[in-house]
Scaffold this motif. Structure first.
Motif, PDB file in Angstrom:
ATOM      1  N   LEU A   3     -41.011 -69.312  97.830  1.00  0.00           N
ATOM      2  CA  LEU A   3     -40.355 -68.392  96.908  1.00  0.00           C
ATOM      3  C   LEU A   3     -41.225 -68.029  95.720  1.00  0.00           C
ATOM      4  O   LEU A   3     -41.454 -66.846  95.428  1.00  0.00           O
ATOM      5  N   LEU A   4     -41.707 -69.035  94.984  1.00  0.00           N
ATOM      6  CA  LEU A   4     -42.434 -68.737  93.746  1.00  0.00           C
ATOM      7  C   LEU A   4     -43.144 -69.975  93.230  1.00  0.00           C
ATOM      8  O   LEU A   4     -42.588 -71.068  93.236  1.00  0.00           O
ATOM      9  N   ASN A   5     -44.382 -69.799  92.792  1.00  0.00           N
ATOM     10  CA  ASN A   5     -44.990 -70.829  91.945  1.00  0.00           C
ATOM     11  C   ASN A   5     -45.845 -70.156  90.897  1.00  0.00           C
ATOM     12  O   ASN A   5     -46.604 -69.230  91.199  1.00  0.00           O
ATOM     13  N   THR A   6     -45.667 -70.582  89.658  1.00  0.00           N
ATOM     14  CA  THR A   6     -46.447 -70.048  88.547  1.00  0.00           C
ATOM     15  C   THR A   6     -46.891 -71.216  87.686  1.00  0.00           C
ATOM     16  O   THR A   6     -46.465 -72.351  87.893  1.00  0.00           O
ATOM     17  N   ASN A   7     -47.755 -70.952  86.713  1.00  0.00           N
ATOM     18  CA  ASN A   7     -48.041 -72.025  85.758  1.00  0.00           C
ATOM     19  C   ASN A   7     -46.904 -72.101  84.742  1.00  0.00           C
ATOM     20  O   ASN A   7     -45.992 -71.267  84.729  1.00  0.00           O
ATOM     21  N   ALA A   8     -46.959 -73.088  83.892  1.00  0.00           N
ATOM     22  CA  ALA A   8     -45.815 -73.397  83.036  1.00  0.00           C
ATOM     23  C   ALA A   8     -45.646 -72.447  81.844  1.00  0.00           C
ATOM     24  O   ALA A   8     -44.719 -72.609  81.051  1.00  0.00           O
ATOM     25  N   ARG A   9     -46.520 -71.459  81.705  1.00  0.00           N
ATOM     26  CA  ARG A   9     -46.342 -70.494  80.611  1.00  0.00           C
ATOM     27  C   ARG A   9     -45.179 -69.530  80.888  1.00  0.00           C
ATOM     28  O   ARG A   9     -44.626 -68.940  79.971  1.00  0.00           O
ATOM     29  N   PHE A  10     -44.837 -69.380  82.154  1.00  0.00           N
ATOM     30  CA  PHE A  10     -43.777 -68.447  82.512  1.00  0.00           C
ATOM     31  C   PHE A  10     -42.444 -69.183  82.606  1.00  0.00           C
ATOM     32  O   PHE A  10     -42.349 -70.245  83.208  1.00  0.00           O
ATOM     33  N   LEU A  11     -41.417 -68.620  82.015  1.00  0.00           N
ATOM     34  CA  LEU A  11     -40.121 -69.288  81.950  1.00  0.00           C
ATOM     35  C   LEU A  11     -39.459 -69.348  83.333  1.00  0.00           C
ATOM     36  O   LEU A  11     -39.510 -68.391  84.100  1.00  0.00           O
ATOM     37  N   HIS A  12     -38.836 -70.495  83.596  1.00  0.00           N
ATOM     38  CA  HIS A  12     -38.125 -70.673  84.855  1.00  0.00           C
ATOM     39  C   HIS A  12     -37.049 -71.723  84.650  1.00  0.00           C
ATOM     40  O   HIS A  12     -37.265 -72.736  83.970  1.00  0.00           O
ATOM     41  N   ASN A 234     -49.993 -77.663  79.758  1.00  0.00           N
ATOM     42  CA  ASN A 234     -50.361 -78.265  81.032  1.00  0.00           C
ATOM     43  C   ASN A 234     -50.117 -77.232  82.133  1.00  0.00           C
ATOM     44  O   ASN A 234     -48.987 -76.843  82.396  1.00  0.00           O
ATOM     45  N   THR A 235     -51.175 -76.791  82.772  1.00  0.00           N
ATOM     46  CA  THR A 235     -51.081 -75.677  83.719  1.00  0.00           C
ATOM     47  C   THR A 235     -50.021 -75.903  84.795  1.00  0.00           C
ATOM     48  O   THR A 235     -49.147 -75.065  85.018  1.00  0.00           O
ATOM     49  N   PHE A 236     -50.092 -77.034  85.472  1.00  0.00           N
ATOM     50  CA  PHE A 236     -49.184 -77.271  86.591  1.00  0.00           C
ATOM     51  C   PHE A 236     -48.019 -78.200  86.246  1.00  0.00           C
ATOM     52  O   PHE A 236     -47.066 -78.300  87.011  1.00  0.00           O
ATOM     53  N   GLY A 237     -48.099 -78.903  85.132  1.00  0.00           N
ATOM     54  CA  GLY A 237     -47.019 -79.791  84.750  1.00  0.00           C
ATOM     55  C   GLY A 237     -45.717 -79.016  84.531  1.00  0.00           C
ATOM     56  O   GLY A 237     -45.657 -78.121  83.711  1.00  0.00           O
ATOM     57  N   GLY A 238     -44.681 -79.339  85.298  1.00  0.00           N
ATOM     58  CA  GLY A 238     -43.404 -78.652  85.139  1.00  0.00           C
ATOM     59  C   GLY A 238     -43.332 -77.292  85.800  1.00  0.00           C
ATOM     60  O   GLY A 238     -42.452 -76.487  85.477  1.00  0.00           O
ATOM     61  N   ASN A 239     -44.217 -77.020  86.745  1.00  0.00           N
ATOM     62  CA  ASN A 239     -44.152 -75.729  87.445  1.00  0.00           C
ATOM     63  C   ASN A 239     -42.887 -75.684  88.321  1.00  0.00           C
ATOM     64  O   ASN A 239     -42.289 -76.717  88.642  1.00  0.00           O
ATOM     65  N   PRO A 240     -42.445 -74.485  88.705  1.00  0.00           N
ATOM     66  CA  PRO A 240     -41.175 -74.357  89.446  1.00  0.00           C
ATOM     67  C   PRO A 240     -41.091 -75.187  90.722  1.00  0.00           C
ATOM     68  O   PRO A 240     -40.047 -75.773  91.017  1.00  0.00           O
ATOM     69  N   VAL A 241     -42.187 -75.258  91.479  1.00  0.00           N
ATOM     70  CA  VAL A 241     -42.159 -76.022  92.730  1.00  0.00           C
ATOM     71  C   VAL A 241     -42.040 -77.518  92.447  1.00  0.00           C
ATOM     72  O   VAL A 241     -41.230 -78.219  93.070  1.00  0.00           O
ATOM     73  N   SER A 242     -42.835 -78.020  91.492  1.00  0.00           N
ATOM     74  CA  SER A 242     -42.759 -79.443  91.161  1.00  0.00           C
ATOM     75  C   SER A 242     -41.360 -79.826  90.697  1.00  0.00           C
ATOM     76  O   SER A 242     -40.819 -80.877  91.071  1.00  0.00           O
ATOM     77  N   CYS A 243     -40.761 -78.981  89.871  1.00  0.00           N
ATOM     78  CA  CYS A 243     -39.417 -79.282  89.372  1.00  0.00           C
ATOM     79  C   CYS A 243     -38.370 -79.198  90.490  1.00  0.00           C
ATOM     80  O   CYS A 243     -37.409 -79.977  90.509  1.00  0.00           O
ATOM     81  N   ALA A 244     -38.549 -78.256  91.422  1.00  0.00           N
ATOM     82  CA  ALA A 244     -37.637 -78.181  92.575  1.00  0.00           C
ATOM     83  C   ALA A 244     -37.729 -79.455  93.401  1.00  0.00           C
ATOM     84  O   ALA A 244     -36.707 -79.989  93.869  1.00  0.00           O
ATOM     85  N   ILE A 245     -38.950 -79.957  93.572  1.00  0.00           N
ATOM     86  CA  ILE A 245     -39.148 -81.206  94.313  1.00  0.00           C
ATOM     87  C   ILE A 245     -38.514 -82.375  93.559  1.00  0.00           C
ATOM     88  O   ILE A 245     -37.822 -83.219  94.144  1.00  0.00           O
ATOM     89  N   GLY A 246     -38.715 -82.418  92.245  1.00  0.00           N
ATOM     90  CA  GLY A 246     -38.121 -83.473  91.442  1.00  0.00           C
ATOM     91  C   GLY A 246     -36.608 -83.471  91.515  1.00  0.00           C
ATOM     92  O   GLY A 246     -35.974 -84.531  91.632  1.00  0.00           O
ATOM     93  N   LEU A 247     -36.026 -82.297  91.473  1.00  0.00           N
ATOM     94  CA  LEU A 247     -34.566 -82.170  91.592  1.00  0.00           C
ATOM     95  C   LEU A 247     -34.086 -82.645  92.965  1.00  0.00           C
ATOM     96  O   LEU A 247     -33.058 -83.319  93.082  1.00  0.00           O
ATOM     97  N   ALA A 248     -34.838 -82.289  94.013  1.00  0.00           N
ATOM     98  CA  ALA A 248     -34.466 -82.713  95.374  1.00  0.00           C
ATOM     99  C   ALA A 248     -34.521 -84.236  95.502  1.00  0.00           C
ATOM    100  O   ALA A 248     -33.667 -84.844  96.155  1.00  0.00           O
ATOM    101  N   VAL A 249     -35.531 -84.866  94.879  1.00  0.00           N
ATOM    102  CA  VAL A 249     -35.637 -86.323  94.911  1.00  0.00           C
ATOM    103  C   VAL A 249     -34.421 -86.959  94.241  1.00  0.00           C
ATOM    104  O   VAL A 249     -33.828 -87.908  94.765  1.00  0.00           O
ATOM    105  N   LEU A 250     -34.027 -86.429  93.081  1.00  0.00           N
ATOM    106  CA  LEU A 250     -32.839 -86.956  92.393  1.00  0.00           C
ATOM    107  C   LEU A 250     -31.596 -86.794  93.262  1.00  0.00           C
ATOM    108  O   LEU A 250     -30.745 -87.684  93.318  1.00  0.00           O
TER     109      LEU A 250
END
Length: 368
Positions: A3-12, A234-250
């Motif tokens: 769907l989407l991955n951006t760096n953390a400068r873009f709001l999501h 942090n370029t990749f810290g908190g990017n949409p894909v990482s956060c989606a994965i984190g949410l899925a783990v929870l």
């Protein structure tokens, strides 16, 4: 990922949703989150936060500790720096609160208080040198140190001493967080409801294999960090894909009751290992909580002489004979450690212990 991955400068939305879910597991004052990509990165940032907030440099760590592979973390990891460049003058090492073979043991009336007083003494020694403490930095359950369970009251007392000295308490949950201890979501919570660190770091299980880590802290500490007008990005810290994965783990931790599983299976594993202890003199101690368990091997129970070679052989035989992968930890590499996946079952525990039993019988028969 499609769907989407951006760096953390873009709001999501994902980063906010994830932070809210994490906040719900933590004490209320830990409400600011810095998302990063590894436990080492999280611990390095925690060190920066502590030093910026306190305007002090010195750090107290536990003996045999390991906090990551960056240069800043090698400096505060006795497990590493003793084999490399040695101890820096701004790093101070407190005794590991090991009630099996440490300076205060099971028979002490209050080992938590006694070990905490060693930190108090260390702080006074630091002050006599004209130096000041920025942080006490420790794993909530020391792992490389040998699967150590901190005695009750230790962290609460240490936090009091460190804060009185102008420092902060950093809890490294990189290995122990996300329900591994079963009864609680975070291992620091084993020290009681009244205890709350000033900074918590998390990593390894957070993304279930995906590079995802985080630092949680207070508004006051975060405010001091940004007050110097140096942007933290942090370029990749908190990017949409990482956060989606984190949410899925929870989601999986909750839906599959992995904390409950850790409690049930971990208790069964400890019980089975304790039964082995009654049959094999080489087993000196069985300790742990949830799916964080250590089996300490000794050649002499009274002297507690580390059985390093025997532990290595058990690990080797488990892999070669049974396709079971474990490893050793502790200052003498004589503690067989169990930190299995959170979906570990009763049957898995029984198979592992049955295999260890067979190997120990073979070793005894061969007089190894």
């Amino acid at each position: 990922m499609d769907l989407l991955n951006t760096n953390a400068r873009f709001l999501h939305d994902n980063i906010v949703m994830y932070a809210e879910r994490l906040a719900a597991t933590l004490p209320e004052k830990l409400c600011v989150f810095y998302f990063v990509n590894s436990g080492s990165e999280a611990n390095d940032l925690a060190l920066r936060l502590a030093q910026q907030y306190t305007q002090h440099e010195d750090v107290i760590v536990l003996d045999h500790a390991y906090h990551g592979h960056l240069m800043s973390l090698i400096d505060i990891s006795p497990y590493k720096f003793r084999k490399l460049a040695g101890q820096k003058e701004w790093v101070h090492v407190a005794p590991l609160p090991d009630t099996y073979r440490g300076i205060y043991r099971e028979d002490h009336p209050n080992p938590g208080e006694a070990y905490a007083d060693t930190v108090k003494d260390l702080i006074e020694e630091v002050h006599r040198k004209g130096r000041k403490i920025s942080a006490f930095f420790a794993e909530s359950l020391p792992s490389v140190g040998g699967q150590i369970i901190l005695p009750q009251g230790y962290s609460t007392n240490v936090a009091e001493y460190v804060r009185s000295a102008g420092g902060v308490f950093v809890a490294d949950e990189v290995q122990t967080g996300f329900g591994r201890v079963g009864s609680h979501f975070w291992a620091f919570q084993l020290q009681g409801e009244g205890f709350c660190p000033d900074i918590v770091t998390m990593g390894k299980p957070m993304g279930n294999g995906h590079p995802l880590a985080c630092v949680a802290t207070t508004v006051e500490i975060a405010g001091a960090f940004t007050a110097n007008r140096v942007e933290y990005f942090n370029t990749f810290g908190g990017n949409p894909v990482s956060c989606a994965i984190g949410l899925a783990v929870l989601d999986v931790i909750e839906k599959e009751d992995l904390r409950g599983n850790a409690t049930r299976v971990g208790a069964h594993l400890k019980d089975l290992l304790s039964q082995l202890q009654t049959r094999h003199q080489i087993i000196g101690d069985v300790r742990g909580v949830g799916l964080f368990v250590g089996l300490e091997l000794v050649t002499d129970r009274e002297q507690k002489t580390p059985a390093t070679e025997a532990a290595a052989l058990v690990v080797k035989r488990l892999k070669e004979d049974d396709n079971i992968c474990v490893s050793t930890d502790g200052p003498w590499e004589n503690v067989v450690k169990f930190k299995p996946p959170m979906c570990f079952t009763m049957e898995d525990a029984e198979l592992a212990v049955k295999s260890i039993d067979r190997i120990l019988i073979d070793m005894e028969a061969s007089d190894i």
